[in-house]
Design a protein around this motif. Structure first.
Motif, PDB file in Angstrom:
ATOM      1  N   SER A  38     105.454 -42.779   2.521  1.00  0.00           N
ATOM      2  CA  SER A  38     106.788 -42.280   2.075  1.00  0.00           C
ATOM      3  C   SER A  38     107.711 -43.828   3.178  1.00  0.00           C
ATOM      4  O   SER A  38     107.361 -44.061   3.707  1.00  0.00           O
ATOM      5  CB  SER A  38     106.746 -41.333   2.886  1.00  0.00           C
ATOM      6  N   THR A  39     108.919 -43.734   2.534  1.00  0.00           N
ATOM      7  CA  THR A  39     110.013 -44.287   3.655  1.00  0.00           C
ATOM      8  C   THR A  39     110.760 -43.005   3.798  1.00  0.00           C
ATOM      9  O   THR A  39     111.505 -41.713   3.265  1.00  0.00           O
ATOM     10  CB  THR A  39     110.443 -45.316   2.598  1.00  0.00           C
ATOM     11  N   SER A  40     111.706 -43.619   5.360  1.00  0.00           N
ATOM     12  CA  SER A  40     112.853 -41.895   5.731  1.00  0.00           C
ATOM     13  C   SER A  40     113.915 -43.294   5.973  1.00  0.00           C
ATOM     14  O   SER A  40     112.916 -43.881   7.303  1.00  0.00           O
ATOM     15  CB  SER A  40     112.288 -41.788   6.147  1.00  0.00           C
ATOM     16  N   GLY A  41     115.353 -43.738   5.902  1.00  0.00           N
ATOM     17  CA  GLY A  41     116.401 -44.257   6.433  1.00  0.00           C
ATOM     18  C   GLY A  41     115.353 -45.910   6.675  1.00  0.00           C
ATOM     19  O   GLY A  41     115.014 -46.703   5.766  1.00  0.00           O
ATOM     20  N   TYR A  43     112.702 -47.016   7.795  1.00  0.00           N
ATOM     21  CA  TYR A  43     111.205 -47.059   7.886  1.00  0.00           C
ATOM     22  C   TYR A  43     110.482 -46.903   7.377  1.00  0.00           C
ATOM     23  O   TYR A  43     110.518 -45.801   6.022  1.00  0.00           O
ATOM     24  CB  TYR A  43     110.733 -46.107   9.264  1.00  0.00           C
ATOM     25  N   THR A  85     103.429 -46.672  10.724  1.00  0.00           N
ATOM     26  CA  THR A  85     104.634 -46.879  10.653  1.00  0.00           C
ATOM     27  C   THR A  85     105.073 -47.920  10.918  1.00  0.00           C
ATOM     28  O   THR A  85     104.841 -48.983  11.829  1.00  0.00           O
ATOM     29  CB  THR A  85     105.624 -45.580  10.999  1.00  0.00           C
TER      30      THR A  85
END
Length: 101
Positions: A38-41, A43, A85
């Protein structure tokens, strides 16, 4: 005759011990499974729900500055059940994957 029986018993013991060691090692190092990325911003993360080995997130980016070229980044190696991460450098994402061992 006793020498022959001892040699046969020793051979059988050696074979059984070897089979147990090999069989035990294969089960102890099962690769992580049921992995998601997954990606968030800025990261990216990988999480593997099962298995007994380790995994890490790995990212390849074509950097925003053309003179830099490709940039690679990886997260820490973690056990199955934990999350790895890593920062995504600026640019175009080429690949995000999970390395396993």
């Amino acid at each position: 005759m006793k020498t022959r029986l001892r040699a046969l018993a020793l051979s059988a013991t050696t074979l059984l011990t070897g089979a147990l060691l090999v069989g035990g090692a294969a089960g102890a190092n099962a690769a992580p499974d049921n992995c998601t990325v997954s990606t968030s911003g800025s990261y990216a993360s990988s999480h593997c729900a099962s298995g007994s080995g380790q995994h890490q997130i790995a990212i390849t980016v074509l950097h925003a500055n053309p003179s830099v070229g490709y940039v690679y980044n990886t997260g820490p190696w973690v056990s199955a059940g934990a999350t790895s991460t890593a920062y995504i450098p600026p640019g175009t994402i080429v690949s995000i994957r999970t390395n396993k061992r």
